[in-house]
Design a protein around this motif. Structure first.
Motif, PDB file in Angstrom:
ATOM      1  N   THR A 134      -6.544  -1.005 -23.295  1.00  0.00           N
ATOM      2  CA  THR A 134      -7.222  -2.184 -23.855  1.00  0.00           C
ATOM      3  C   THR A 134      -7.286  -3.330 -22.852  1.00  0.00           C
ATOM      4  O   THR A 134      -6.582  -3.341 -21.838  1.00  0.00           O
ATOM      5  N   ARG A 135      -8.122  -4.307 -23.179  1.00  0.00           N
ATOM      6  CA  ARG A 135      -8.262  -5.487 -22.328  1.00  0.00           C
ATOM      7  C   ARG A 135      -6.958  -6.271 -22.264  1.00  0.00           C
ATOM      8  O   ARG A 135      -6.612  -6.823 -21.210  1.00  0.00           O
ATOM      9  N   SER A 136      -6.207  -6.294 -23.361  1.00  0.00           N
ATOM     10  CA  SER A 136      -4.949  -7.069 -23.309  1.00  0.00           C
ATOM     11  C   SER A 136      -3.920  -6.373 -22.417  1.00  0.00           C
ATOM     12  O   SER A 136      -3.139  -7.036 -21.735  1.00  0.00           O
ATOM     13  N   HIS A 137      -3.926  -5.042 -22.393  1.00  0.00           N
ATOM     14  CA  HIS A 137      -3.072  -4.318 -21.448  1.00  0.00           C
ATOM     15  C   HIS A 137      -3.470  -4.679 -20.020  1.00  0.00           C
ATOM     16  O   HIS A 137      -2.635  -4.908 -19.156  1.00  0.00           O
ATOM     17  N   LYS A 138      -4.768  -4.698 -19.798  1.00  0.00           N
ATOM     18  CA  LYS A 138      -5.283  -4.990 -18.461  1.00  0.00           C
ATOM     19  C   LYS A 138      -4.807  -6.370 -18.002  1.00  0.00           C
ATOM     20  O   LYS A 138      -4.332  -6.540 -16.884  1.00  0.00           O
ATOM     21  N   LYS A 139      -4.907  -7.349 -18.905  1.00  0.00           N
ATOM     22  CA  LYS A 139      -4.440  -8.706 -18.585  1.00  0.00           C
ATOM     23  C   LYS A 139      -2.959  -8.726 -18.229  1.00  0.00           C
ATOM     24  O   LYS A 139      -2.541  -9.448 -17.338  1.00  0.00           O
ATOM     25  N   MET A 140      -2.174  -7.938 -18.963  1.00  0.00           N
ATOM     26  CA  MET A 140      -0.728  -7.915 -18.705  1.00  0.00           C
ATOM     27  C   MET A 140      -0.409  -7.332 -17.329  1.00  0.00           C
ATOM     28  O   MET A 140       0.483  -7.809 -16.637  1.00  0.00           O
ATOM     29  N   VAL A 141      -1.123  -6.279 -16.955  1.00  0.00           N
ATOM     30  CA  VAL A 141      -0.853  -5.646 -15.663  1.00  0.00           C
ATOM     31  C   VAL A 141      -1.298  -6.556 -14.519  1.00  0.00           C
ATOM     32  O   VAL A 141      -0.633  -6.660 -13.496  1.00  0.00           O
ATOM     33  N   ILE A 142      -2.429  -7.230 -14.712  1.00  0.00           N
ATOM     34  CA  ILE A 142      -2.928  -8.121 -13.654  1.00  0.00           C
ATOM     35  C   ILE A 142      -2.067  -9.379 -13.565  1.00  0.00           C
ATOM     36  O   ILE A 142      -1.743  -9.847 -12.484  1.00  0.00           O
ATOM     37  N   GLY A 143      -1.686  -9.899 -14.737  1.00  0.00           N
ATOM     38  CA  GLY A 143      -0.794 -11.052 -14.777  1.00  0.00           C
ATOM     39  C   GLY A 143      -1.513 -12.360 -14.476  1.00  0.00           C
ATOM     40  O   GLY A 143      -2.682 -12.368 -14.115  1.00  0.00           O
ATOM     41  N   PRO A 144      -0.791 -13.484 -14.615  1.00  0.00           N
ATOM     42  CA  PRO A 144      -1.405 -14.803 -14.395  1.00  0.00           C
ATOM     43  C   PRO A 144      -1.902 -14.924 -12.954  1.00  0.00           C
ATOM     44  O   PRO A 144      -1.131 -14.691 -12.021  1.00  0.00           O
ATOM     45  N   ALA A 145      -3.161 -15.206 -12.808  1.00  0.00           N
ATOM     46  CA  ALA A 145      -3.782 -15.363 -11.478  1.00  0.00           C
ATOM     47  C   ALA A 145      -3.574 -14.141 -10.576  1.00  0.00           C
ATOM     48  O   ALA A 145      -3.512 -14.259  -9.361  1.00  0.00           O
ATOM     49  N   GLY A 146      -3.413 -12.969 -11.212  1.00  0.00           N
ATOM     50  CA  GLY A 146      -3.294 -11.739 -10.426  1.00  0.00           C
ATOM     51  C   GLY A 146      -1.913 -11.514  -9.828  1.00  0.00           C
ATOM     52  O   GLY A 146      -1.700 -10.579  -9.056  1.00  0.00           O
ATOM     53  N   ARG A 147      -0.944 -12.360 -10.221  1.00  0.00           N
ATOM     54  CA  ARG A 147       0.379 -12.292  -9.594  1.00  0.00           C
ATOM     55  C   ARG A 147       1.117 -10.985  -9.846  1.00  0.00           C
ATOM     56  O   ARG A 147       1.747 -10.437  -8.947  1.00  0.00           O
ATOM     57  N   THR A 148       1.051 -10.499 -11.083  1.00  0.00           N
ATOM     58  CA  THR A 148       1.813  -9.294 -11.423  1.00  0.00           C
ATOM     59  C   THR A 148       1.305  -8.098 -10.629  1.00  0.00           C
ATOM     60  O   THR A 148       2.085  -7.354 -10.027  1.00  0.00           O
ATOM     61  N   LEU A 149      -0.009  -7.950 -10.583  1.00  0.00           N
ATOM     62  CA  LEU A 149      -0.589  -6.838  -9.837  1.00  0.00           C
ATOM     63  C   LEU A 149      -0.250  -6.939  -8.352  1.00  0.00           C
ATOM     64  O   LEU A 149       0.076  -5.941  -7.710  1.00  0.00           O
ATOM     65  N   ARG A 150      -0.286  -8.157  -7.817  1.00  0.00           N
ATOM     66  CA  ARG A 150       0.050  -8.341  -6.392  1.00  0.00           C
ATOM     67  C   ARG A 150       1.489  -7.931  -6.099  1.00  0.00           C
ATOM     68  O   ARG A 150       1.779  -7.328  -5.067  1.00  0.00           O
ATOM     69  N   LEU A 151       2.408  -8.295  -7.012  1.00  0.00           N
ATOM     70  CA  LEU A 151       3.814  -7.906  -6.842  1.00  0.00           C
ATOM     71  C   LEU A 151       3.962  -6.393  -6.864  1.00  0.00           C
ATOM     72  O   LEU A 151       4.641  -5.815  -6.010  1.00  0.00           O
ATOM     73  N   ILE A 152       3.345  -5.756  -7.856  1.00  0.00           N
ATOM     74  CA  ILE A 152       3.426  -4.301  -7.984  1.00  0.00           C
ATOM     75  C   ILE A 152       2.902  -3.668  -6.703  1.00  0.00           C
ATOM     76  O   ILE A 152       3.525  -2.786  -6.116  1.00  0.00           O
ATOM     77  N   GLN A 153       1.745  -4.165  -6.268  1.00  0.00           N
ATOM     78  CA  GLN A 153       1.092  -3.583  -5.101  1.00  0.00           C
ATOM     79  C   GLN A 153       1.908  -3.782  -3.825  1.00  0.00           C
ATOM     80  O   GLN A 153       2.117  -2.845  -3.069  1.00  0.00           O
ATOM     81  N   SER A 154       2.399  -4.995  -3.596  1.00  0.00           N
ATOM     82  CA  SER A 154       3.085  -5.237  -2.317  1.00  0.00           C
ATOM     83  C   SER A 154       4.453  -4.558  -2.263  1.00  0.00           C
ATOM     84  O   SER A 154       4.849  -4.031  -1.224  1.00  0.00           O
ATOM     85  N   GLU A 155       5.167  -4.534  -3.389  1.00  0.00           N
ATOM     86  CA  GLU A 155       6.478  -3.872  -3.363  1.00  0.00           C
ATOM     87  C   GLU A 155       6.333  -2.363  -3.274  1.00  0.00           C
ATOM     88  O   GLU A 155       7.083  -1.702  -2.557  1.00  0.00           O
ATOM     89  N   ALA A 156       5.361  -1.816  -3.988  1.00  0.00           N
ATOM     90  CA  ALA A 156       5.131  -0.370  -3.902  1.00  0.00           C
ATOM     91  C   ALA A 156       4.710  -0.022  -2.471  1.00  0.00           C
ATOM     92  O   ALA A 156       5.188   0.950  -1.896  1.00  0.00           O
ATOM     93  N   GLU A 157       3.849  -0.851  -1.901  1.00  0.00           N
ATOM     94  CA  GLU A 157       3.376  -0.597  -0.542  1.00  0.00           C
ATOM     95  C   GLU A 157       4.536  -0.578   0.454  1.00  0.00           C
ATOM     96  O   GLU A 157       4.622   0.306   1.296  1.00  0.00           O
ATOM     97  N   SER A 158       5.448  -1.513   0.345  1.00  0.00           N
ATOM     98  CA  SER A 158       6.542  -1.520   1.319  1.00  0.00           C
ATOM     99  C   SER A 158       7.492  -0.341   1.091  1.00  0.00           C
ATOM    100  O   SER A 158       8.024   0.217   2.054  1.00  0.00           O
ATOM    101  N   ASN A 159       7.685   0.077  -0.162  1.00  0.00           N
ATOM    102  CA  ASN A 159       8.489   1.287  -0.414  1.00  0.00           C
ATOM    103  C   ASN A 159       7.821   2.525   0.177  1.00  0.00           C
ATOM    104  O   ASN A 159       8.491   3.391   0.742  1.00  0.00           O
ATOM    105  N   ILE A 160       6.511   2.608   0.022  1.00  0.00           N
ATOM    106  CA  ILE A 160       5.758   3.755   0.541  1.00  0.00           C
ATOM    107  C   ILE A 160       5.837   3.782   2.070  1.00  0.00           C
ATOM    108  O   ILE A 160       6.051   4.833   2.675  1.00  0.00           O
ATOM    109  N   ARG A 161       5.712   2.609   2.675  1.00  0.00           N
ATOM    110  CA  ARG A 161       5.841   2.529   4.139  1.00  0.00           C
ATOM    111  C   ARG A 161       7.196   3.033   4.583  1.00  0.00           C
ATOM    112  O   ARG A 161       7.309   3.798   5.530  1.00  0.00           O
ATOM    113  N   GLY A 162       8.240   2.594   3.900  1.00  0.00           N
ATOM    114  CA  GLY A 162       9.593   3.017   4.247  1.00  0.00           C
ATOM    115  C   GLY A 162       9.766   4.523   4.085  1.00  0.00           C
ATOM    116  O   GLY A 162      10.358   5.181   4.928  1.00  0.00           O
ATOM    117  N   HIS A 163       9.224   5.040   3.012  1.00  0.00           N
ATOM    118  CA  HIS A 163       9.352   6.463   2.705  1.00  0.00           C
ATOM    119  C   HIS A 163       8.595   7.317   3.717  1.00  0.00           C
ATOM    120  O   HIS A 163       9.075   8.358   4.161  1.00  0.00           O
TER     121      HIS A 163
END
Length: 100
Positions: free
Chosen positions: A55-84
């Protein structure tokens, strides 16, 4: 056993979704690989993944305020993947409502 990188990456991203998005969202998110390719110029691995939510409300939750939540998920996952994987990786996540 050795997990294929694709599976490991998916798991890693899912972990971050659980970490930053609460309630039922992570259970209903479906991950789909959109792209997994090396840039021929610099040989960097580019991974793009769609996160499909119901749903759209799920989408909003994953993206977060001003895209912050998605950016956190993306950058932390990216650095874990780099390490791995021991190399530079560009990770890009897209959140979309699943087609009904």
């Amino acid at each position: 056993g050795e997990q294929p990188d694709e599976e490991w990456v998916e798991e890693c991203i899912r972990e971050k979704i659980f970490q930053y998005v609460h309630k039922e969202v992570p259970y209903s998110a479906v991950q789909e690989n959109r792209r997994w390719a090396r840039n021929p110029l610099d040989n960097r691995l580019k991974i793009e993944q769609d996160l499909l939510v119901p749903t759209r409300s799920h989408k909003k939750m994953v993206i977060g305020p001003a895209g912050r939540t998605l950016r956190l998920i993306q950058s932390e996952a990216e650095s874990n993947i780099r390490g791995h994987m021991g190399e530079d990786v560009d990770l890009k996540l897209w959140v979309r409502e699943a087609e009904r």
